[in-house]
Design an enzyme around this catalytic site. Structure first.
Site, PDB file in Angstrom:
ATOM      1  N   ARG A   1      -4.723 -10.155 -39.203  1.00 36.66           N
ATOM      2  CA  ARG A   1      -3.474  -9.559 -38.687  1.00 36.66           C
ATOM      3  C   ARG A   1      -2.805  -8.693 -39.746  1.00 36.66           C
TER       4      ARG A   1
ATOM      5  N   THR B   1       6.677  -2.983 -52.919  1.00 39.15           N
ATOM      6  CA  THR B   1       6.993  -4.034 -53.897  1.00 39.15           C
ATOM      7  C   THR B   1       6.531  -3.652 -55.304  1.00 39.15           C
TER       8      THR B   1
ATOM      9  N   LEU C   1      -5.887 -34.642 -38.562  1.00 31.56           N
ATOM     10  CA  LEU C   1      -7.314 -34.589 -38.906  1.00 31.56           C
ATOM     11  C   LEU C   1      -7.657 -35.443 -40.122  1.00 31.56           C
ATOM     12  N   GLY C   2      -6.656 -36.053 -40.739  1.00 32.82           N
ATOM     13  CA  GLY C   2      -6.947 -36.856 -41.928  1.00 32.82           C
ATOM     14  C   GLY C   2      -7.690 -36.030 -42.963  1.00 32.82           C
TER      15      GLY C   2
ATOM     16  N   GLU D   1       7.005  -9.469 -46.248  1.00 32.13           N
ATOM     17  CA  GLU D   1       7.838  -8.888 -45.170  1.00 32.13           C
ATOM     18  C   GLU D   1       9.229  -9.506 -45.144  1.00 32.13           C
TER      19      GLU D   1
HETATM   20  P1  TGC Z   1      21.136  -2.118 -47.626  1.00 38.50           P
HETATM   21  O1  TGC Z   1      22.255  -1.513 -48.421  1.00 38.50           O
HETATM   22  O2  TGC Z   1      21.424  -3.248 -46.724  1.00 38.50           O
HETATM   23  O3  TGC Z   1      20.406  -0.970 -46.793  1.00 38.50           O
HETATM   24  C1  TGC Z   1      20.011   0.259 -47.359  1.00 38.50           C
HETATM   25  C2  TGC Z   1      19.831   1.259 -46.222  1.00 38.50           C
HETATM   26  O4  TGC Z   1      18.760   0.805 -45.363  1.00 38.50           O
HETATM   27  C3  TGC Z   1      19.287   0.546 -44.036  1.00 38.50           C
HETATM   28  N1  TGC Z   1      18.628  -0.678 -43.553  1.00 38.50           N
HETATM   29  C4  TGC Z   1      17.663  -0.658 -42.636  1.00 38.50           C
HETATM   30  N2  TGC Z   1      17.144   0.346 -41.933  1.00 38.50           N
HETATM   31  C5  TGC Z   1      16.149   0.051 -41.066  1.00 38.50           C
HETATM   32  N3  TGC Z   1      15.710  -1.215 -40.889  1.00 38.50           N
HETATM   33  C6  TGC Z   1      16.206  -2.253 -41.577  1.00 38.50           C
HETATM   34  N4  TGC Z   1      15.721  -3.487 -41.395  1.00 38.50           N
HETATM   35  C7  TGC Z   1      17.235  -1.994 -42.506  1.00 38.50           C
HETATM   36  N5  TGC Z   1      17.951  -2.769 -43.361  1.00 38.50           N
HETATM   37  C8  TGC Z   1      18.802  -1.950 -43.996  1.00 38.50           C
HETATM   38  C9  TGC Z   1      20.772   0.382 -44.215  1.00 38.50           C
HETATM   39  O5  TGC Z   1      21.469   0.676 -43.025  1.00 38.50           O
HETATM   40  C10 TGC Z   1      21.063   1.387 -45.309  1.00 38.50           C
HETATM   41  O6  TGC Z   1      21.022   2.679 -44.723  1.00 38.50           O
HETATM   42  P2  TGC Z   1      21.972   3.869 -45.273  1.00 38.50           P
HETATM   43  O7  TGC Z   1      21.784   4.972 -44.293  1.00 38.50           O
HETATM   44  O8  TGC Z   1      23.361   3.292 -45.302  1.00 38.50           O
HETATM   45  O9  TGC Z   1      21.463   4.185 -46.639  1.00 38.50           O
HETATM   46  O10 TGC Z   1      19.998  -2.492 -48.681  1.00 38.50           O
HETATM   47  P3  TGC Z   1      19.935  -3.618 -49.786  1.00 38.50           P
HETATM   48  O11 TGC Z   1      19.445  -2.975 -51.048  1.00 38.50           O
HETATM   49  O12 TGC Z   1      21.227  -4.389 -49.827  1.00 38.50           O
HETATM   50  O13 TGC Z   1      18.760  -4.567 -49.279  1.00 38.50           O
HETATM   51  C11 TGC Z   1      18.810  -5.271 -48.098  1.00 38.50           C
HETATM   52  C12 TGC Z   1      17.580  -6.213 -47.970  1.00 38.50           C
HETATM   53  C13 TGC Z   1      17.598  -7.301 -49.029  1.00 38.50           C
HETATM   54  C14 TGC Z   1      17.684  -6.839 -46.604  1.00 38.50           C
HETATM   55  C15 TGC Z   1      16.278  -5.381 -48.090  1.00 38.50           C
HETATM   56  O14 TGC Z   1      16.103  -4.877 -49.361  1.00 38.50           O
HETATM   57  C16 TGC Z   1      15.039  -6.191 -47.713  1.00 38.50           C
HETATM   58  O15 TGC Z   1      14.682  -6.268 -46.548  1.00 38.50           O
HETATM   59  N6  TGC Z   1      14.341  -6.806 -48.719  1.00 38.50           N
HETATM   60  C17 TGC Z   1      13.053  -7.456 -48.482  1.00 38.50           C
HETATM   61  C18 TGC Z   1      11.931  -6.560 -48.945  1.00 38.50           C
HETATM   62  C19 TGC Z   1      10.694  -6.744 -48.122  1.00 38.50           C
HETATM   63  O16 TGC Z   1      10.679  -7.256 -47.030  1.00 38.50           O
HETATM   64  N7  TGC Z   1       9.580  -6.237 -48.624  1.00 38.50           N
HETATM   65  C20 TGC Z   1       8.365  -6.221 -47.894  1.00 38.50           C
HETATM   66  C21 TGC Z   1       7.330  -5.331 -48.558  1.00 38.50           C
HETATM   67  S1  TGC Z   1       5.976  -4.890 -47.509  1.00 38.50           S
HETATM   68  C22 TGC Z   1       5.122  -6.276 -47.257  1.00 38.50           C
HETATM   69  O17 TGC Z   1       5.508  -7.333 -47.634  1.00 38.50           O
HETATM   70  C23 TGC Z   1       3.849  -6.145 -46.521  1.00 38.50           C
HETATM   71  S2  TGC Z   1       3.048  -7.652 -46.354  1.00 38.50           S
HETATM   72  C24 TGC Z   1       1.626  -7.315 -45.555  1.00 38.50           C
HETATM   73  C25 TGC Z   1       1.680  -7.574 -44.066  1.00 38.50           C
HETATM   74  O18 TGC Z   1       2.657  -7.234 -43.400  1.00 38.50           O
HETATM   75  O19 TGC Z   1       0.752  -8.110 -43.555  1.00 38.50           O
HETATM   76  P1  FAD Z   2      11.235 -12.444 -55.372  1.00 37.01           P
HETATM   77  O1  FAD Z   2      11.973 -11.323 -54.759  1.00 37.01           O
HETATM   78  O2  FAD Z   2      11.160 -12.528 -56.863  1.00 37.01           O
HETATM   79  O3  FAD Z   2      11.830 -13.809 -54.790  1.00 37.01           O
HETATM   80  C1  FAD Z   2      11.659 -15.062 -55.464  1.00 37.01           C
HETATM   81  C2  FAD Z   2      12.529 -16.093 -54.745  1.00 37.01           C
HETATM   82  O4  FAD Z   2      13.909 -15.671 -54.835  1.00 37.01           O
HETATM   83  C3  FAD Z   2      12.229 -16.201 -53.256  1.00 37.01           C
HETATM   84  O5  FAD Z   2      12.345 -17.527 -52.840  1.00 37.01           O
HETATM   85  C4  FAD Z   2      13.328 -15.357 -52.621  1.00 37.01           C
HETATM   86  O6  FAD Z   2      13.635 -15.725 -51.300  1.00 37.01           O
HETATM   87  C5  FAD Z   2      14.488 -15.683 -53.553  1.00 37.01           C
HETATM   88  N1  FAD Z   2      15.559 -14.684 -53.431  1.00 37.01           N
HETATM   89  C6  FAD Z   2      15.421 -13.339 -53.523  1.00 37.01           C
HETATM   90  N2  FAD Z   2      16.610 -12.736 -53.342  1.00 37.01           N
HETATM   91  C7  FAD Z   2      17.508 -13.735 -53.137  1.00 37.01           C
HETATM   92  C8  FAD Z   2      18.915 -13.757 -52.893  1.00 37.01           C
HETATM   93  N3  FAD Z   2      19.620 -12.635 -52.816  1.00 37.01           N
HETATM   94  N4  FAD Z   2      19.505 -14.976 -52.735  1.00 37.01           N
HETATM   95  C9  FAD Z   2      18.786 -16.107 -52.808  1.00 37.01           C
HETATM   96  N5  FAD Z   2      17.448 -16.161 -53.026  1.00 37.01           N
HETATM   97  C10 FAD Z   2      16.834 -14.974 -53.195  1.00 37.01           C
HETATM   98  N6  FAD Z   2       4.452  -5.705 -50.628  1.00 37.01           N
HETATM   99  C11 FAD Z   2       4.258  -4.403 -50.294  1.00 37.01           C
HETATM  100  O7  FAD Z   2       5.059  -3.532 -50.621  1.00 37.01           O
HETATM  101  N7  FAD Z   2       3.137  -4.035 -49.599  1.00 37.01           N
HETATM  102  C12 FAD Z   2       2.182  -4.915 -49.221  1.00 37.01           C
HETATM  103  O8  FAD Z   2       1.205  -4.525 -48.578  1.00 37.01           O
HETATM  104  C13 FAD Z   2       2.374  -6.301 -49.574  1.00 37.01           C
HETATM  105  N8  FAD Z   2       1.404  -7.209 -49.273  1.00 37.01           N
HETATM  106  C14 FAD Z   2       1.535  -8.502 -49.737  1.00 37.01           C
HETATM  107  C15 FAD Z   2       0.488  -9.405 -49.553  1.00 37.01           C
HETATM  108  C16 FAD Z   2       0.586 -10.696 -50.054  1.00 37.01           C
HETATM  109  C17 FAD Z   2      -0.571 -11.642 -49.907  1.00 37.01           C
HETATM  110  C18 FAD Z   2       1.784 -11.126 -50.677  1.00 37.01           C
HETATM  111  C19 FAD Z   2       1.919 -12.540 -51.171  1.00 37.01           C
HETATM  112  C20 FAD Z   2       2.817 -10.245 -50.854  1.00 37.01           C
HETATM  113  C21 FAD Z   2       2.709  -8.916 -50.411  1.00 37.01           C
HETATM  114  N9  FAD Z   2       3.723  -7.979 -50.640  1.00 37.01           N
HETATM  115  C22 FAD Z   2       3.543  -6.655 -50.292  1.00 37.01           C
HETATM  116  C23 FAD Z   2       4.878  -8.342 -51.455  1.00 37.01           C
HETATM  117  C24 FAD Z   2       5.961  -9.107 -50.705  1.00 37.01           C
HETATM  118  O9  FAD Z   2       6.652  -8.281 -49.830  1.00 37.01           O
HETATM  119  C25 FAD Z   2       6.891  -9.733 -51.752  1.00 37.01           C
HETATM  120  O10 FAD Z   2       6.168 -10.763 -52.389  1.00 37.01           O
HETATM  121  C26 FAD Z   2       8.177 -10.254 -51.149  1.00 37.01           C
HETATM  122  O11 FAD Z   2       8.988  -9.202 -50.681  1.00 37.01           O
HETATM  123  C27 FAD Z   2       8.983 -11.124 -52.147  1.00 37.01           C
HETATM  124  O12 FAD Z   2       9.092 -10.501 -53.379  1.00 37.01           O
HETATM  125  P2  FAD Z   2       8.711 -11.322 -54.722  1.00 37.01           P
HETATM  126  O13 FAD Z   2       7.372 -11.912 -54.538  1.00 37.01           O
HETATM  127  O14 FAD Z   2       8.930 -10.394 -55.860  1.00 37.01           O
HETATM  128  O15 FAD Z   2       9.744 -12.496 -54.773  1.00 37.01           O
END
Ligand code: TGC
Ligand code: FAD
Length: 390
Positions: free
Chosen positions: A96, A138, A344-345, A369
Site C-alpha cells: 500500500r 522529511t 495464535l500463541g 504521514e
Molecule cells: P501550519 O501553519 O498549520 O500550516 C502551514 C500552511 O499549510 C496549510 N495546511 C494545510 N494545507 C493542506 N492540507 C493540510 N493538511 C494542511 N495543514 C496545514 C495551512 O493552512 C497553512 O497555509 P497558509 O496558506 O496559511 O500558508 O503549519 P505548521 O508548521 O504549524 O505545521 C502543522 C502540522 C504539524 C500539522 C504539519 O507540519 C504536519 O502535518 N506535520 C506532519 C508531517 C508529516 O505528516 N509528514 C509526512 C511525510 S510523508 C510520509 O510520511 C510518507 S510515508 C509513506 C506512505 O504514505 O506510505
Molecule cells: P519526530 O518528529 O522526531 O517525532 C518524535 C516523537 O515526538 C513522536 O512521538 C511525535 O509524535 C512527537 N512529537 C512531535 N511533535 C510533537 C508535538 N508538537 N507535541 C508532542 N509530541 C510531538 N517521509 C517523507 O517525506 N516521505 C516518505 O516517503 C516517507 N516514508 C517513510 C517510510 C517509513 C518506513 C517511515 C518510518 C517514515 C517515512 N517518512 C517519510 C517519514 C515520516 O513521515 C516521519 O518519520 C514522521 O513524520 C515523524 O517524523 P520523525 O520520525 O522525525 O519523528
C-alpha cells in the site's frame, strides 16, 4: 456448528459500497491473493521487494494514481481508491505504501501543482508503473515539523541549485523521479528531480524491523543543478506538501482496516482449528470476548473510512477529518494486530502467519504521514482554535 458471518459481514458494510466500487475492490483483492500473498512473507524476511516488477503489475491493474483524472489515470471515486488501499494493505502495508507514495504523493504533487509539461512528461509513465516516484519532505531533524526543513534551493541564472538531505523516503533508491521540497527565498517550493541528475544520490536505509517489504532511503542533494522549469509552478509554502499528505493519509484510513481485517480473520480461522484442553480455542469465552471486541473496532473503523470516503467524493472532506480517520484506524489496527497475535500463541510470532508482520508494519504506519500525536493535535486545534504544535 459453522460460523455464520465474518467480522465485517456482521456490520453489513458491503451494503454501503456501490457496484462500481465493489467491482474495483474485488479486482484488487484477487490481485493481492494471486500476486502478493504467496510471496510477501519471503519478501518481508529478505527485506527485498521487487519494486520495479510490482510497479508494472500495479500499473496494469490500474491502481497507480487511480483517483486522478486523465494522463493515463483511471479517474475512479475516492472511495474506490480507499477500498483498493484496504485490499493492498491486507496483503502488506509496504505494498500500500508503494501505491500511496506513487499515486497520492509523487503523482498528486505533479498533478495538482505541476506545469502541463511536467504532467505530460511524468504522469502517464507513472500511472503505467514504468516510472517510479518518491516524495522527499522529511529530514533527519525535521519530521513532524517540516516547516523547519534545511534543504534549500537557490537561483543561479535560470537554473536552481539544490542542497540538503531528506530522510526516510519510501522508494527513494529505486525512484526515477523525486519530488523534493526545499526552502527558497520565497518560501517552501517543490522540485521535480530526475534520478541520475549529478549530485543526487539515494542510499537505502537498512536494518528496518518494520515495513521490510518496502524500500526506504535517504536522499542526498549535493549542488544538484536543475533547469528553471523543474520547479512546481503552482504552489508555494507548506500547504504544497501538506495538500499531498491529505491524499496519502486518506488511503491509510482505509489501508489500516485491511491490515486489521487480515489479522482478525487469521485469528478466527486459527482459533477454530486449534485444540486446547481438548476442545477448539474458539469455543472458550475468553477467546470470544477478544474476537467480539476486535470485531467492534474493525467495524467502526470501516464505517468511519466509508463515511470519510463519501465526504471526499462529495468534496467536503477537511484535513482534520482525515486526521480522525488516520488516528483512530491505525491505532485500532495495531491493537487488533496485537490482540490477534495472542490468540495464535507462539505460532503468532512466526512468519508462517501474517499477524506479526502486520503488527510490525503498523508501527511505521502509526508514525508516518503524521504521528498519532500530530493528528491528536490537529483535532485539538480544530476543537479549540489553538495550535499547540509549538
Ligand atoms: P501550519 O501553519 O498549520 O500550516 C502551514 C500552511 O499549510 C496549510 N495546511 C494545510 N494545507 C493542506 N492540507 C493540510 N493538511 C494542511 N495543514 C496545514 C495551512 O493552512 C497553512 O497555509 P497558509 O496558506 O496559511 O500558508 O503549519 P505548521 O508548521 O504549524 O505545521 C502543522 C502540522 C504539524 C500539522 C504539519 O507540519 C504536519 O502535518 N506535520 C506532519 C508531517 C508529516 O505528516 N509528514 C509526512 C511525510 S510523508 C510520509 O510520511 C510518507 S510515508 C509513506 C506512505 O504514505 O506510505
Ligand atoms: P519526530 O518528529 O522526531 O517525532 C518524535 C516523537 O515526538 C513522536 O512521538 C511525535 O509524535 C512527537 N512529537 C512531535 N511533535 C510533537 C508535538 N508538537 N507535541 C508532542 N509530541 C510531538 N517521509 C517523507 O517525506 N516521505 C516518505 O516517503 C516517507 N516514508 C517513510 C517510510 C517509513 C518506513 C517511515 C518510518 C517514515 C517515512 N517518512 C517519510 C517519514 C515520516 O513521515 C516521519 O518519520 C514522521 O513524520 C515523524 O517524523 P520523525 O520520525 O522525525 O519523528
Amino acid at each position: 456448528m459453522a460460523a455464520t458471518t465474518t467480522p465485517l459481514g456482521l456490520f453489513n458494510t458491503e451494503s454501503l459500497i456501490n457496484t462500481e466500487d465493489r467491482t474495483i475492490r474485488d479486482t484488487v483483492r484477487l490481485f493481492v491473493e494471486r500476486n502478493i500473498k504467496p510471496q510477501i512473507a519471503d519478501w518481508y524476511e529478505a527485506g527485498n521487494l521487487p519494486v520495479r516488477e510490482l510497479a508494472k503489475d500495479l500499473g496494469q491493474l490500474g491502481v497507480l494514481g487511480m483517483h486522478l483524472e486523465g494522463y493515463g489515470c483511471a479517474g475512479t471515486s475516492a472511495t474506490a481508491y480507499g477500498l483498493a488501499c484496504l485490499e493492498l494493505e491486507a496483503g502488506d502495508s509496504g505494498i500500500r505504501s508503494l501505491v500511496s507514495v506513487q499515486g497520492s504523493l509523487a503523482m498528486f504533487a505533479i498533478y495538482k501543482h505541476g506545469s502541463e509539461e511536467q504532467k505530460q512528461e511524468w504522469l502517464p509513465r507513472m500511472a503505467a508503473g514504468e516510472a517510479i516516484g518518491c516524495f522527499g519532505l522529511t529530514e533527519p531533524d525535521f519530521g513532524s515539523n517540516p516547516a523547519g526543513m534545511l534543504t534549500n534551493a537557490r537561483k543561479d541564472g535560470e537554473d536552481w541549485i539544490l542542497n540538503g538531505t531528506k530522510m526516510w523516503i519510501t522508494n527513494g533508491t529505486v525512484a526515477d523521479v523525486a519530488v523534493v521540497w526545499a526552502q527558497t527565498e520565497e518560501g517552501i517550493r517543490g522540485f521535480v528531480v530526475p534520478a541520475g541528475t549529478p549530485g543526487f544520490t539515494a542510499p537505502e536505509i537498512k536494518k528496518k524491523l518494520s515495513l521490510r517489504a518496502s524500500v526506504t532511503s535517504e536522499l542526498v542533494l549535493d549542488d544538484v543543478r536543475l533547469p528553471g522549469d523543474a520547479i512546481l509552478p503552482n504552489v508555494s509554502g507548506l500547504k504544497g506538501p501538506l495538500s499531498c499528505l491529505n491524499e496519502a493519509r486518506f488511503g491509510i484510513v482505509f489501508g489500516s482496516v485491511g491490515a486489521a481485517r487480515e489479522c482478525l480473520e487469521t485469528a478466527i480461522t486459527y482459533a477454530a482449528t486449534r485444540e486446547i484442553f481438548d476442545r477448539p480455542l474458539s469455543g472458550y469465552q475468553a477467546t470470544q470476548l477478544k474476537l467480539a471486541d476486535m470485531t467492534l473496532e474493525l467495524g467502526k473503523a470501516m464505517l468511519l473510512a466509508l463515511h470519510l470516503g463519501r465526504m471526499k467524493d462529495a468534496g467536503t472532506l477537511a484535513p482534520e477529518q482525515v486526521s480522525l480517520g488516520k488516528l483512530n484506524n491505525v491505532r485500532e489496527a495495531i491493537a487488533i494486530a496485537r490482540e490477534s497475535r495472542t490468540i495464535l500463541g507462539a505460532a503468532g510470532v512466526t512468519g508462517e502467519y501474517p499477524i506479526m508482520r502486520h503488527a510490525n508494519n503498523l508501527e511505521s504506519v502509526l508514525t508516518y504521514e503524521g504521528t498519532s500525536e500530530v493528528h491528536q493535535l490537529m483535532i485539538g486545534k480544530a476543537l479549540t482554535g489553538l495550535a499547540a504544535f509549538r
